[in-house]
Design a protein around this motif. Structure first.
Motif, PDB file in Angstrom:
ATOM      1  N   PHE A 228      37.813  38.216  31.556  1.00  0.00           N
ATOM      2  CA  PHE A 228      38.127  36.929  31.076  1.00  0.00           C
ATOM      3  C   PHE A 228      37.601  36.029  32.027  1.00  0.00           C
ATOM      4  CE2 PHE A 228      41.082  39.668  28.972  1.00  0.00           C
ATOM      5  CZ  PHE A 228      41.008  39.128  27.332  1.00  0.00           C
ATOM      6  N   LYS A 229      36.929  36.319  33.252  1.00  0.00           N
ATOM      7  CA  LYS A 229      36.552  35.080  34.038  1.00  0.00           C
ATOM      8  C   LYS A 229      37.633  34.280  34.477  1.00  0.00           C
ATOM      9  CE  LYS A 229      31.677  35.749  32.974  1.00  0.00           C
ATOM     10  NZ  LYS A 229      32.031  36.728  32.015  1.00  0.00           N
ATOM     11  N   GLU A 230      38.945  34.610  34.433  1.00  0.00           N
ATOM     12  CA  GLU A 230      39.901  33.874  34.877  1.00  0.00           C
ATOM     13  C   GLU A 230      40.959  34.690  35.854  1.00  0.00           C
ATOM     14  OE1 GLU A 230      40.730  30.988  31.252  1.00  0.00           O
ATOM     15  OE2 GLU A 230      41.677  33.124  31.134  1.00  0.00           O
ATOM     16  N   LYS A 231      41.793  34.015  36.610  1.00  0.00           N
ATOM     17  CA  LYS A 231      42.387  34.929  37.569  1.00  0.00           C
ATOM     18  C   LYS A 231      44.004  34.731  37.199  1.00  0.00           C
ATOM     19  CE  LYS A 231      42.580  31.527  41.497  1.00  0.00           C
ATOM     20  NZ  LYS A 231      42.120  31.218  42.553  1.00  0.00           N
ATOM     21  N   ILE A 232      44.754  35.780  37.557  1.00  0.00           N
ATOM     22  CA  ILE A 232      46.120  35.705  37.204  1.00  0.00           C
ATOM     23  C   ILE A 232      46.668  35.389  38.595  1.00  0.00           C
ATOM     24  CG2 ILE A 232      48.316  37.032  36.995  1.00  0.00           C
ATOM     25  CD1 ILE A 232      46.473  38.913  35.068  1.00  0.00           C
ATOM     26  N   SER A 233      47.734  34.262  38.982  1.00  0.00           N
ATOM     27  CA  SER A 233      48.308  34.165  40.107  1.00  0.00           C
ATOM     28  C   SER A 233      49.341  34.979  40.553  1.00  0.00           C
ATOM     29  CB  SER A 233      48.818  32.428  39.962  1.00  0.00           C
ATOM     30  OG  SER A 233      49.737  32.415  41.076  1.00  0.00           O
ATOM     31  N   LYS A 234      49.603  35.488  41.793  1.00  0.00           N
ATOM     32  CA  LYS A 234      50.302  36.267  42.361  1.00  0.00           C
ATOM     33  C   LYS A 234      51.283  35.705  43.032  1.00  0.00           C
ATOM     34  CE  LYS A 234      49.043  40.219  40.373  1.00  0.00           C
ATOM     35  NZ  LYS A 234      49.992  40.581  39.290  1.00  0.00           N
TER      36      LYS A 234
ATOM     37  N   VAL B 231      29.781  44.291  30.838  1.00  0.00           N
ATOM     38  CA  VAL B 231      31.009  44.600  31.644  1.00  0.00           C
ATOM     39  C   VAL B 231      30.832  45.081  32.766  1.00  0.00           C
ATOM     40  CG1 VAL B 231      33.180  45.951  31.562  1.00  0.00           C
ATOM     41  CG2 VAL B 231      32.193  45.243  29.303  1.00  0.00           C
ATOM     42  N   ARG B 232      31.371  44.235  33.790  1.00  0.00           N
ATOM     43  CA  ARG B 232      31.108  44.617  35.366  1.00  0.00           C
ATOM     44  C   ARG B 232      32.030  45.739  35.884  1.00  0.00           C
ATOM     45  NH1 ARG B 232      31.245  39.334  38.858  1.00  0.00           N
ATOM     46  NH2 ARG B 232      30.942  40.907  40.501  1.00  0.00           N
ATOM     47  N   ARG B 233      31.337  46.420  36.713  1.00  0.00           N
ATOM     48  CA  ARG B 233      32.353  47.570  37.230  1.00  0.00           C
ATOM     49  C   ARG B 233      33.653  47.038  38.258  1.00  0.00           C
ATOM     50  NH1 ARG B 233      29.530  52.452  36.146  1.00  0.00           N
ATOM     51  NH2 ARG B 233      27.704  51.945  34.955  1.00  0.00           N
TER      52      ARG B 233
ATOM     53  N   LYS C 212      41.351  48.518  39.740  1.00  0.00           N
ATOM     54  CA  LYS C 212      42.680  48.993  39.193  1.00  0.00           C
ATOM     55  C   LYS C 212      43.910  47.898  39.189  1.00  0.00           C
ATOM     56  CE  LYS C 212      42.162  54.103  40.008  1.00  0.00           C
ATOM     57  NZ  LYS C 212      42.700  55.436  40.602  1.00  0.00           N
ATOM     58  N   SER C 213      43.592  46.984  39.831  1.00  0.00           N
ATOM     59  CA  SER C 213      44.540  45.911  39.710  1.00  0.00           C
ATOM     60  C   SER C 213      44.379  45.230  38.622  1.00  0.00           C
ATOM     61  CB  SER C 213      44.505  45.123  40.935  1.00  0.00           C
ATOM     62  OG  SER C 213      43.495  43.961  40.801  1.00  0.00           O
ATOM     63  N   LEU C 214      45.507  44.643  38.046  1.00  0.00           N
ATOM     64  CA  LEU C 214      45.723  43.847  36.757  1.00  0.00           C
ATOM     65  C   LEU C 214      44.786  42.516  36.984  1.00  0.00           C
ATOM     66  CD1 LEU C 214      46.894  43.443  33.826  1.00  0.00           C
ATOM     67  CD2 LEU C 214      48.603  42.119  35.078  1.00  0.00           C
ATOM     68  N   GLN C 215      44.864  41.912  38.280  1.00  0.00           N
ATOM     69  CA  GLN C 215      44.356  40.877  38.499  1.00  0.00           C
ATOM     70  C   GLN C 215      42.701  41.015  38.365  1.00  0.00           C
ATOM     71  OE1 GLN C 215      44.772  39.444  42.415  1.00  0.00           O
ATOM     72  NE2 GLN C 215      45.196  37.136  41.762  1.00  0.00           N
ATOM     73  N   LYS C 216      42.042  42.169  38.936  1.00  0.00           N
ATOM     74  CA  LYS C 216      40.844  42.126  39.081  1.00  0.00           C
ATOM     75  C   LYS C 216      40.195  42.555  37.471  1.00  0.00           C
ATOM     76  CE  LYS C 216      39.836  42.926  43.711  1.00  0.00           C
ATOM     77  NZ  LYS C 216      39.102  43.959  44.739  1.00  0.00           N
TER      78      LYS C 216
ATOM     79  N   LEU D 262      36.894  36.111  43.077  1.00  0.00           N
ATOM     80  CA  LEU D 262      38.274  36.153  42.458  1.00  0.00           C
ATOM     81  C   LEU D 262      38.803  34.660  42.497  1.00  0.00           C
ATOM     82  CD1 LEU D 262      40.127  37.829  40.544  1.00  0.00           C
ATOM     83  CD2 LEU D 262      41.068  38.695  42.624  1.00  0.00           C
ATOM     84  N   LYS D 263      38.756  34.265  43.948  1.00  0.00           N
ATOM     85  CA  LYS D 263      39.363  33.053  44.551  1.00  0.00           C
ATOM     86  C   LYS D 263      38.893  31.691  43.863  1.00  0.00           C
ATOM     87  CE  LYS D 263      40.203  34.343  49.239  1.00  0.00           C
ATOM     88  NZ  LYS D 263      39.706  34.169  50.740  1.00  0.00           N
ATOM     89  N   GLU D 264      37.326  32.013  43.323  1.00  0.00           N
ATOM     90  CA  GLU D 264      36.826  30.874  42.821  1.00  0.00           C
ATOM     91  C   GLU D 264      37.015  30.769  41.175  1.00  0.00           C
ATOM     92  OE1 GLU D 264      35.363  28.812  44.771  1.00  0.00           O
ATOM     93  OE2 GLU D 264      35.708  30.017  46.320  1.00  0.00           O
ATOM     94  N   LEU D 265      37.774  31.463  40.667  1.00  0.00           N
ATOM     95  CA  LEU D 265      37.967  31.557  39.111  1.00  0.00           C
ATOM     96  C   LEU D 265      39.174  30.820  38.943  1.00  0.00           C
ATOM     97  CD1 LEU D 265      37.681  35.506  38.139  1.00  0.00           C
ATOM     98  CD2 LEU D 265      35.972  33.650  37.934  1.00  0.00           C
ATOM     99  N   PRO D 266      39.174  30.221  37.775  1.00  0.00           N
ATOM    100  CA  PRO D 266      40.212  29.246  37.239  1.00  0.00           C
ATOM    101  C   PRO D 266      41.617  30.012  36.849  1.00  0.00           C
ATOM    102  CG  PRO D 266      38.521  29.498  35.502  1.00  0.00           C
ATOM    103  CD  PRO D 266      38.006  29.969  36.528  1.00  0.00           C
ATOM    104  N   LYS D 267      42.537  29.755  36.999  1.00  0.00           N
ATOM    105  CA  LYS D 267      43.828  30.271  36.740  1.00  0.00           C
ATOM    106  C   LYS D 267      44.187  30.467  35.095  1.00  0.00           C
ATOM    107  CE  LYS D 267      46.441  29.446  41.047  1.00  0.00           C
ATOM    108  NZ  LYS D 267      47.405  28.819  41.480  1.00  0.00           N
ATOM    109  N   THR D 268      44.583  31.793  34.794  1.00  0.00           N
ATOM    110  CA  THR D 268      45.127  31.601  33.527  1.00  0.00           C
ATOM    111  C   THR D 268      46.703  31.736  33.589  1.00  0.00           C
ATOM    112  OG1 THR D 268      44.852  33.003  31.373  1.00  0.00           O
ATOM    113  CG2 THR D 268      45.347  34.286  33.252  1.00  0.00           C
ATOM    114  N   VAL D 269      47.099  31.200  32.374  1.00  0.00           N
ATOM    115  CA  VAL D 269      48.545  31.237  32.208  1.00  0.00           C
ATOM    116  C   VAL D 269      48.945  31.722  30.654  1.00  0.00           C
ATOM    117  CG1 VAL D 269      49.387  29.565  34.028  1.00  0.00           C
ATOM    118  CG2 VAL D 269      48.919  28.725  31.706  1.00  0.00           C
ATOM    119  N   PHE D 270      50.181  32.316  30.579  1.00  0.00           N
ATOM    120  CA  PHE D 270      50.618  32.709  29.152  1.00  0.00           C
ATOM    121  C   PHE D 270      50.740  31.327  28.295  1.00  0.00           C
ATOM    122  CE2 PHE D 270      54.248  33.589  26.515  1.00  0.00           C
ATOM    123  CZ  PHE D 270      53.617  34.582  25.427  1.00  0.00           C
ATOM    124  N   PRO D 271      50.152  31.402  27.214  1.00  0.00           N
ATOM    125  CA  PRO D 271      49.977  30.108  26.264  1.00  0.00           C
ATOM    126  C   PRO D 271      51.209  29.986  25.126  1.00  0.00           C
ATOM    127  CG  PRO D 271      48.419  31.823  25.391  1.00  0.00           C
ATOM    128  CD  PRO D 271      49.121  32.396  26.564  1.00  0.00           C
TER     129      PRO D 271
END
Length: 216
Positions: free
Chosen positions: A148-154, A3-5, A138-142, A12-21
């Motif tokens: 999960f090694k995925e990013k949430i689009s904002k 677990v990274r700190r 502290k951000s949900l995105q980070k 973050l920019k390089e990660l694939p996007k996640t979406v609610f399935p």
């Protein structure tokens, strides 16, 4: 699992996007609210979030427009600008048998309290909860990216949440945020149960500083 700190913006920019399935239900009437809450009350843990129409004029503000509540399979988008914060929703927020997980809940509840009085119960603030796993962001995105090694689009964050009809992009964004909170909590609970994780080591210099602080 390591677990990274923290994670930086470039990573973050390089990660694939996640979406609610799962399935997304837009709730715009009191009858629909009652039906949705009946289902949600049967779930032991829910992810929650809210959206407010942004204001670009100084001194102008809006009431919270959308309350998102998600199980693993379904997310309900309650259009509070159309229905208000009705009694079934108040009952759910006050129900001690249903755990509600979110991020920056203090802000969400402050806005919701402007719509109706209630005393929220059984709520878990992820910003506090993740600290025991060594996560400092502290951000949900980070936090989501770390686990999960995925990013949430904002991209939809500053869109009009009081629009007559929510776009598909808005619906997906809103549902993903609430579900992501639940997903994070479920994974951390599993790691806690199995002990199958370790926190990323501090760089040597930081370790020295941390130990010297602890010995003071």
């Amino acid at each position: 699992m390591i677990v990274r700190r923290s994670i930086n913006k470039d990573e973050l920019k390089e990660l694939p996007k996640t979406v609610f399935p799962g399935r997304i239900h837009v709730i715009q009437s009191e009858a629909e609210t009652e039906k949705a809450v009946a289902y949600l009350k049967s779930q032991p843990i829910l992810g929650i979030d809210s959206e407010t129409r942004p204001s670009f004029t100084k001194g102008q503000s809006h009431k919270v427009a959308l309350l998102q509540i998600s199980s693993d399979e379904c997310c309900f988008l309650f259009r509070l600008n159309m229905t208000g914060l009705t009694q079934p929703l108040v009952d759910l927020l006050e129900n001690p048998a249903v755990i509600k997980v979110g991020l920056s809940l203090k802000d969400d509840f402050m806005m919701l309290h402007k719509r109706a009085p209630f005393t929220q119960q059984s709520c878990i603030e992820l910003q506090d909860y993740v600290r025991q796993f060594g996560i400092q962001d502290k951000s949900l995105q980070k936090i989501y990216a770390i686990l999960f090694k995925e990013k949430i689009s904002k991209s939809q964050r500053l869109s009009n949440w009081e629009a007559d009809v929510l776009s598909d992009g808005q619906k997906q964004y809103a549902a993903t945020d609430a579900w992501a909170c639940l997903n994070i909590y479920n994974l951390l609970q599993e790691l806690k149960r199995t002990g199958n994780y370790e926190v990323e080591s501090l760089p040597a210099e930081e370790e020295v500083n941390a130990s010297s602080l602890a010995n003071r």
